[in-house]
Design an enzyme around this catalytic site. Structure first.
Site, mmCIF file in Angstrom:
data_model
loop_
_atom_site.group_PDB
_atom_site.id
_atom_site.type_symbol
_atom_site.label_atom_id
_atom_site.label_comp_id
_atom_site.label_asym_id
_atom_site.label_seq_id
_atom_site.Cartn_x
_atom_site.Cartn_y
_atom_site.Cartn_z
ATOM 1 N N ARG A 15 10.450 -26.068 7.908
ATOM 2 C CA ARG A 15 9.434 -25.987 6.841
ATOM 3 C C ARG A 15 9.961 -26.439 5.483
ATOM 4 N NH1 ARG A 15 7.918 -21.105 9.304
ATOM 5 N NH2 ARG A 15 6.185 -21.429 10.717
ATOM 6 N N LYS A 34 6.311 -39.355 -2.409
ATOM 7 C CA LYS A 34 5.411 -39.640 -1.291
ATOM 8 C C LYS A 34 6.251 -39.991 -0.080
ATOM 9 C CE LYS A 34 1.109 -41.391 -3.208
ATOM 10 N NZ LYS A 34 0.180 -42.551 -3.143
ATOM 11 N N GLU A 73 6.850 -55.274 -7.730
ATOM 12 C CA GLU A 73 6.583 -53.898 -8.169
ATOM 13 C C GLU A 73 7.170 -53.640 -9.561
ATOM 14 O OE1 GLU A 73 4.711 -51.641 -6.576
ATOM 15 O OE2 GLU A 73 4.653 -52.309 -4.494
ATOM 16 N N LYS A 102 7.441 -45.168 -13.497
ATOM 17 C CA LYS A 102 6.828 -44.467 -12.367
ATOM 18 C C LYS A 102 6.946 -42.955 -12.543
ATOM 19 C CE LYS A 102 6.200 -44.025 -7.500
ATOM 20 N NZ LYS A 102 6.249 -44.632 -6.174
ATOM 21 N N GLU A 150 -1.514 -36.971 -6.882
ATOM 22 C CA GLU A 150 -2.524 -38.037 -6.897
ATOM 23 C C GLU A 150 -3.956 -37.531 -6.953
ATOM 24 O OE1 GLU A 150 -2.091 -40.918 -3.736
ATOM 25 O OE2 GLU A 150 -2.745 -42.499 -5.077
ATOM 26 N N ARG A 164 -2.302 -40.988 -11.199
ATOM 27 C CA ARG A 164 -1.313 -41.601 -10.327
ATOM 28 C C ARG A 164 -1.876 -42.833 -9.621
ATOM 29 N NH1 ARG A 164 3.272 -38.681 -6.650
ATOM 30 N NH2 ARG A 164 4.016 -40.546 -5.632
ATOM 31 N N ASN A 181 -1.496 -47.986 -8.030
ATOM 32 C CA ASN A 181 -2.083 -48.864 -7.017
ATOM 33 C C ASN A 181 -2.600 -50.179 -7.588
ATOM 34 O OD1 ASN A 181 -1.665 -47.189 -4.767
ATOM 35 N ND2 ASN A 181 -3.358 -45.894 -5.446
ATOM 36 N N HIS A 196 -2.830 -53.091 -5.415
ATOM 37 C CA HIS A 196 -2.534 -52.652 -4.047
ATOM 38 C C HIS A 196 -3.742 -52.628 -3.114
ATOM 39 C CE1 HIS A 196 1.441 -51.860 -5.447
ATOM 40 N NE2 HIS A 196 1.804 -51.351 -4.294
ATOM 41 N N HIS A 234 -3.103 -54.368 0.296
ATOM 42 C CA HIS A 234 -3.217 -53.747 1.623
ATOM 43 C C HIS A 234 -4.177 -54.533 2.509
ATOM 44 C CE1 HIS A 234 -1.860 -49.681 -0.259
ATOM 45 N NE2 HIS A 234 -0.834 -50.393 0.163
ATOM 46 N N HIS A 284 5.266 -56.829 1.989
ATOM 47 C CA HIS A 284 4.460 -56.004 1.082
ATOM 48 C C HIS A 284 4.516 -56.498 -0.371
ATOM 49 C CE1 HIS A 284 2.483 -52.549 -0.663
ATOM 50 N NE2 HIS A 284 3.540 -52.293 -1.414
#
Lengths: 375, 375
Positions: free
Chosen positions: B122, B144, B186, B227, B237, B241, B245, B248, B252, B267
């Protein structure tokens, strides 16, 4: 009458409702809290057959869209494969982050569904609708979720609090008596941790609890309140939360030594024996008086729970095997054993330096033909 | 010289060190922060061959016990099977809650190892040791973590912050130039979100960045700082946040339409084209001036990045397919499209009511033979 307990965790606070008919009323409660939400019911095949239609009818009535994901009943469903199945099912149902997972079932379903919710889209909210006494007083409160790994039970998971708990006491009427009784061991545990008055109340009112009288919801509410208080003080188990493990180090070893064979021993039964052993071991360490040990043992025996290792049917267990399981328990810190011991009725504390030799000697005594309970 | 950035998240604050030779010095830093700790290195076979021995030697020198779990390189390792393998490996290594997972590698390793750490017992702590530019400026900062599901990328995971990030710029020298360049998209993105001065600095200093001069560590530090600031304001988010993107949603869709075939499009390249498309679309919506669009496009082209859909080798992509991928993106809220648009250089904002028809019309224009970039 519905009892209510609030778990105070700041922004993540949530309400536990306890009473009859809550499954039939779930749609109304959910839509009041989350207008426009969609839901996925995660359940097992047995619980689905018993309560799935009532829950779906209630959601339909409230105009809530829903889907059902059902897993086979039983502990083996707390595994990676079912975790993957449930997460993928939630994603295929195109639930969004603000939608809800409804965990309808016992501890296995709650742990699995809660863990799946915690990682789907990096965190979906979920509602616990526990249908066993054990889940109502224990696993659905506190936010521990997870699955089992080859290395041990509950070793993979997350701390993820539900947004609401609906403990429908009506659902308990469909439980096999043995399972209901097993759940009661956890109820008694809360008294033994730090609430001697509650234990005394149980001694007086246990007949009414087992007869499904008003004392049942009161006992569940008192248990949830007790657990909530400990969880709030230590959400991620850095300290005091360990008190909830009273009786559990022995219980886990007993379950492990029985190969988790529910025909021989279910969790709550193991806890009942573990509670007695924890008191006996505390007495052996000159911490707890003999009268308290007798009193604990008598009460658990009165409601029909096993209280000694010899009560477990099947092959004899041996002390070395049990000691090995104890040494593997999660509650080992840098090689030293952590046990919850007690100084008397409702006076438990965390002992983090218990010598493994003392435990082995104690278990050997217990397992000699004459080594019986004090009572 | 080592640059340092601190991510201020209260009790979970952590330090990002950026400089040459940090892998060789990792043991010393780790033991200073966590005396007596044991470690599991999670890496991929390529990175293990390039940097594994240096890291292990450093841990040995500091007297830190360690084990290595390596997965095959590449995106397919961000899957349930590898997640299970890594978690079971951490448990079999008998790591305790206070021990550390060291994620040594690019974004795939960081996401996988971080997610595995977040659920093992956990929640175990982990250190990011990113070895790609993309990972150093993006995936290793912000917490993330996760894996891919059949329903889409990164749909299963957790917010789990590292306790330390060691971004060794020396490791970047072993990267293929194409991968280094992709990571630069980026870096440029942070300027375009809300730091026009940083974008201007990059226009002047990109040659030195690509020549591995001192500007490289400075650019990485500025990116991490940018960032970190956004992450601190909105860790999970719920709002701002989403600015990260920028470019993005288009990226994507391009990656999806290419079947995530890295031979056609990696990417960062998709992000470069996505950044230009976001500026062009903003211009089409009368939000952003044409000069800014040209400037963004020119800079990305100068460093060798693709800037238009037509730059992608292989079969022609079509607008309907791209629109479908956009509609499936995680950033859809109750059916409406959320895009990051911009009002000028470094003036991006969250637009949560973009009409899908406008996007489709825009993409159709872009994909007619004459529909080229403004530049």
């Amino acid at each position: 009458m519905t009892e209510t307990v609030t778990v105070e965790l700041g922004k993540r606070s949530y309400r536990i409702d306890i009473g009859a008919g809550l499954i039939e009323g779930a749609g109304e409660v959910v839509t009041a809290q989350r207008p426009g939400v969609r839901c996925a019911i995660v359940t097992d095949d047995n619980v689905d057959a018993a309560h799935g239609d009532a829950l779906r009818a209630s959601l339909d009535k409230a105009g809530i869209g829903h889907t059902t994901l059902s897993v086979p009943p039983g502990e083996p469903s707390k595994c990676y494969a079912m975790f993957e199945k449930v997460v993928n099912g939630l994603l295929e149902a195109r639930l969004e982050r603000g939608d809800l997972v409804l965990a309808l079932g016992g501890g296995v379903v709650g742990d699995l569904a809660g863990f799946a919710a915690s990682v789907t889209r990096r965190g979906m909210d979920f509602v616990q609708i526990p249908t066993s006494l054990l889940a109502q007083v224990d696993s659905s409160v506190g936010g521990k979720t997870g699955i089992n790994a080859p290395a041990g039970k509950n070793l993979v998971g997350a701390f993820h609090q539900p947004v609401l708990v609906l403990a429908d006491t009506g659902a308990l009427a469909t439980l096999p008596p043995r399972e209901f009784r097993a759940g009661y061991a956890e109820v008694a545990k809360y008294g033994l941790i730090d609430r001697p008055d509650f234990f005394q109340w149980l001694e007086k009112n246990s007949d009414e609890v087992f007869a499904f009288g008003p004392a049942l919801a009161q006992a569940i509410a008192a248990s949830c309140r007790a657990k909530a208080e400990i969880v709030v003080a230590d959400e991620t188990e850095k300290g005091q939360r360990a008190l909830l493990n009273l009786g559990h180090t022995f219980a886990h070893a007993l379950e492990g030594a029985c190969g988790y064979d529910g025909a021989r021993l279910v969790h709550g039964e193991a806890v009942a024996i573990g509670l007695v052993l924890a008191h006996e071991f505390s007495n052996r360490m000159n911490l707890c008086d003999a009268d308290t040990v007798v009193r604990v043992c008598d009460h658990l025996k009165k409601v029909g729970l096993p209280t000694k290792i010899g009560d477990i049917p099947g092959p004899r267990l041996d002390a070395d095997t049990l000691s090995r399981f104890i040494a593997q328990d999660k509650k080992v810190k840098r090689g030293r054993l952590t046990f919850i011991l007690t100084k008397g009725l409702g006076q438990s504390y965390i002992a983090d330096d218990v010598p493994p030799d003392e435990v082995l000697a104690f278990l050997k005594e217990k397992l000699t033909p004459s080594g019986n309970n004090l009572s």
